[in-house]
Every structure is written in C-alpha cells, then in structure tokens.
Design an enzyme around this catalytic site. Structure first.
Site, PDB file in Angstrom:
ATOM      1  N   HIS A 242      15.062  74.940   8.211  1.00 43.77           N
ATOM      2  CA  HIS A 242      15.299  73.550   7.785  1.00 43.77           C
ATOM      3  C   HIS A 242      13.977  72.784   7.853  1.00 43.77           C
ATOM      4  O   HIS A 242      13.591  72.320   8.922  1.00 43.77           O
ATOM      5  CB  HIS A 242      16.339  72.897   8.699  1.00 43.77           C
TER       6      HIS A 242
ATOM      7  N   CYS B  19      18.339  76.721   3.508  1.00 46.11           N
ATOM      8  CA  CYS B  19      19.337  77.383   4.361  1.00 46.11           C
ATOM      9  C   CYS B  19      20.442  78.003   3.494  1.00 46.11           C
ATOM     10  O   CYS B  19      20.170  78.899   2.711  1.00 46.11           O
ATOM     11  CB  CYS B  19      19.864  76.412   5.411  1.00 46.11           C
TER      12      CYS B  19
ATOM     13  N   GLU C 224      13.416  69.860   6.912  1.00 45.97           N
ATOM     14  CA  GLU C 224      13.692  68.468   7.285  1.00 45.97           C
ATOM     15  C   GLU C 224      13.826  68.283   8.793  1.00 45.97           C
ATOM     16  O   GLU C 224      13.811  67.154   9.292  1.00 45.97           O
ATOM     17  CB  GLU C 224      14.950  67.971   6.566  1.00 45.97           C
TER      18      GLU C 224
END
Length: 196
Positions: A178, A76, A180
């Site tokens: 993202h 990001c 994650e």
C-alpha cells in the site's frame, strides 16, 4: 489528473489522503464515461479478490479497463485483479497479466497474513521506483501473492518465498503493498505514477 475506480472494494480514504498530501488532483470513476475525464487510473483494493471482481463486473467497467491505453495502477487487491486467476474465491480475473494469485498457506511456514513493513528489491528498472532507493521498505497487508515472473515482475519481495511486489506490462502497473500507507517512499511512488 488521476481517476480512482470506485467499485466498492477499495480503501479509498487512505489513498485520497495520500494524494492530497502530495497535491495530486484526483476524482472518482463511477461509470465508464468517467474514464475520459482522467489521464491516469488507479484501481484500489482491500479484501477478497473474487468478491472484488464480481463488484467490478457489476459496475460494467471491465471492458473499458481492458481497453485502456493510459497508465493504470492496481494497488493490493487492485493489482491481483490484473492477473488471470486467484485462488481466493477460485476466481477468473482480468487476465491483463498471465499470472496467478496464490495463497501463502501451505507454501510458507511464516504467519499469514503477511502484515507490516518489508523491503522491496527493484528488478527491472520499473519507472514506479524512480528516485526510490533499492531495498526500501513498504507496508504490506495480504494473504495472497502474485507468482514471480521474470517477464512481468518490476520488483520483488521475499516473505518465505520470492513473489512479485510490483508488476508491469505496457501501460499497466501493479503493487502488492500500500503506497498510501508507506510513508515518503510510498508517496514518491504515487508521485512517479502521476507523472507517467
């Protein structure tokens, strides 16, 4: 083992939780001496690119990052920091990629920020996407994007315009989404990076 650059601008908890889930070892990089302890580096990031760059400069880590030969992944804002310039804060950045980070405003008619799930098209055989089907969905939250480049773009997303969802140059990689927070394919991407 992955070292996470801890410069006060990253959503580190979500990232460490994802690495825990896939059982990849990691630690924090707080000082330049810490880089030697890790064979892969992640630069996370949430928030304002200009402010993030200032924090990175204040930590004294910039020169070390620029000299790294081991794999580096920016996430990001961490990806945007790898470009040469951001309209966010009119900021000069690390210039690893000769690309600009631009604002969606006045360039698209869709709502800003771009927030939610969007499909990603792999364009250059980027190794981050090994064993991930083309057009898979990843989770995005951003108002700024990296201009598309036929040389450095490893994957493309379209949100009113085509932009770089992933970039690659030598040992440096970046993803705008993202991983994650992107479920199994995001975890697969992090696993792929951990094996580079």
């Amino acid at each position: 083992m992955i070292g996470i650059v801890n410069y006060g601008a990253g959503n580190i908890f979500s990232l460490t939780a994802a690495l825990d889930r896939i059982q990849v070892e990691y630690g924090m990089i707080n000082h330049k001496e810490d880089f030697d302890r890790y064979d892969r580096i992640i630069i996370p990031g949430v928030g304002h690119a200009g402010a993030a760059m200032r924090k990175l400069e204040e930590t004294g880590l910039v020169d070390t990052i620029l000299s790294l030969k081991k794999p580096v992944l920016g996430i990001c804002v961490g990806m945007q920091l790898l470009t040469s310039y951001s309209e966010e804060g009119d900021a000069k950045l690390l210039s690893i990629f000769p690309l600009k980070t631009l604002h969606f405003k006045n360039r698209i008619s869709l709502k800003t920020p771009h927030m939610g799930w969007n499909n990603v098209k792999v364009t250059a055989g980027c190794p981050l996407f090994t064993d991930i089907p083309d057009d898979s969905y990843f989770y995005f939250v951003h108002s700024f994007f990296i201009e598309h480049s036929p040389v450095f773009t490893g994957a493309t997303c379209n949100y009113g315009l085509a932009y770089s969802a992933a970039v690659q140059k030598d040992n440096f990689y970046g993803v705008q989404f993202h991983p994650e927070k992107s479920g199994e394919y995001g975890e697969q991407l992090l696993m792929n990076f951990s094996k580079m």
